[in-house]
Design a protein around this motif. Structure first.
Motif: not given
Length: 336
Positions: A125-126, A231-238
């Protein structure tokens, strides 16, 4: 007095929150004389340890605790000196350390840098920025950074993603300002792209990227550095975001919740994914391009995660965004 203090220390472990809170209040009322009894529980991970209550009391004591903590650093007892150092930085930042301690910390960082490879960056995430590694001076100027200090990657990531990485203060003219901590990584070379993407540095700083807008920062960086990415990776909100800017403007982007999701013409690395989607070799989500920020980063610059020693050059830098607020003013002990 020692009996009273001992009883309050024991009450810090009570199951009743009201009892724990009363014990904390009592120890705060006793002032700095409770420091020695509280320090053994700092960073104590034992299951029955009153760690969080002890650290809360020390935080509430604040400046009252500093003279005693400095005295422990100079004269002991030895078993408390390490925790006194951590607590000093937690309460006031590196600026409250004695000169000898500041030099010792800087020396330890230099020693750790000699053997820190390989390094690893969080991928799960990040949000981060990327720019060509040979444009470091341009990036520093574009982002308005100050007080650059060489740091290990572990320290830099922690300072800008887990610890307090933003601080409000009054500048020299009495005006309210907000400053951020920013970590610029070592150089990373990516040989996996087709063609290889070259050498890149990444920029980490959760509050900085969020509050100053990662898209705007990428545009600003690209004006000075030729190209920059966000870049953004947000697994909480897919969710997934990737954004490429060249010479100050967007050329291609994807955002899970954007409409339309893709903007700009597909980049060369996306063509094979689009063709595979047409032939049933990739999912339908790849029909218009690559919707995954990690895959995009791996093709365009560098995907975070484990970085081999062979792909890594130099060290990272920790900086702030305002000349009146150097790194030493940010509170919180950091791993090295």
């Amino acid at each position: 007095m020692s009996d009273t203090m001992g009883a309050l220390i024991r009450d810090l472990s009570d199951k009743d929150r009201t009892v724990r809170r009363a014990a904390e209040d009592g120890l705060v009322a006793l002032g700095a004389q409770s420091v020695d009894r509280l320090l053994p529980y700092v960073r104590d991970t034992r299951r029955d340890s009153p760690r969080f209550s002890a650290e809360s009391v020390l935080k509430r004591l604040g400046d009252q605790a500093l003279p005693r903590l400095r005295e422990i650093r100079r004269h002991g007892p030895g078993r408390l000196r390490g925790k006194a150092l951590e607590t000093l930085v937690d309460l006031g930042g590196a600026r409250v350390l004695d000169e000898a301690d500041r030099r010792a910390v800087e020396r330890l960082v230099r020693i750790k840098l000699l053997g820190e490879l390989p390094v690893s960056l969080p991928l799960d995430a990040g949000r981060w920025l990327a720019f060509p590694a040979d444009r470091l001076d341009d990036a520093v100027s574009a982002l308005g950074l100050h007080d650059l200090r060489p740091v290990t990657t572990v320290l830099g990531v922690d300072a800008t993603t887990r610890a307090d990485d933003a601080m409000d203060f009054q500048n020299s003219r009495g005006e309210k300002q907000r400053a951020y901590r920013v970590f610029i990584t070592p150089e990373f070379e990516n040989w996996r792209g087709d063609p290889p993407t070259g050498k890149w540095r990444l920029v980490w700083g959760n509050s900085f990227v969020d509050e100053c807008d990662g898209f705007t920062l990428a545009d600003t960086l690209s004006k000075r550095c030729g190209e920059a990415h966000f870049y953004v990776i947000d697994p909480y909100h897919s969710g997934s975001v990737w954004y490429v800017a060249r010479d100050g403007r967007r050329v291609r982007s994807y955002g899970t919740y954007d409409y339309p999701e893709f903007r700009g013409k597909p980049l060369p690395f996306e063509i094979s994914y689009i063709e595979d989607a047409e032939n049933g070799l990739e999912g339908e989500e790849y029909a218009k391009g690559v919707p995954d920020a990690g895959i995009a980063a791996d093709h365009l610059s560098v995907e975070p995660g484990p970085m081999s020693a062979e792909e890594t050059r130099g060290h990272g830098w920790l900086a702030t965004t305002h000349p009146d607020l150097p790194n030493s003013h940010f509170k919180g002990a950091l791993p090295i």
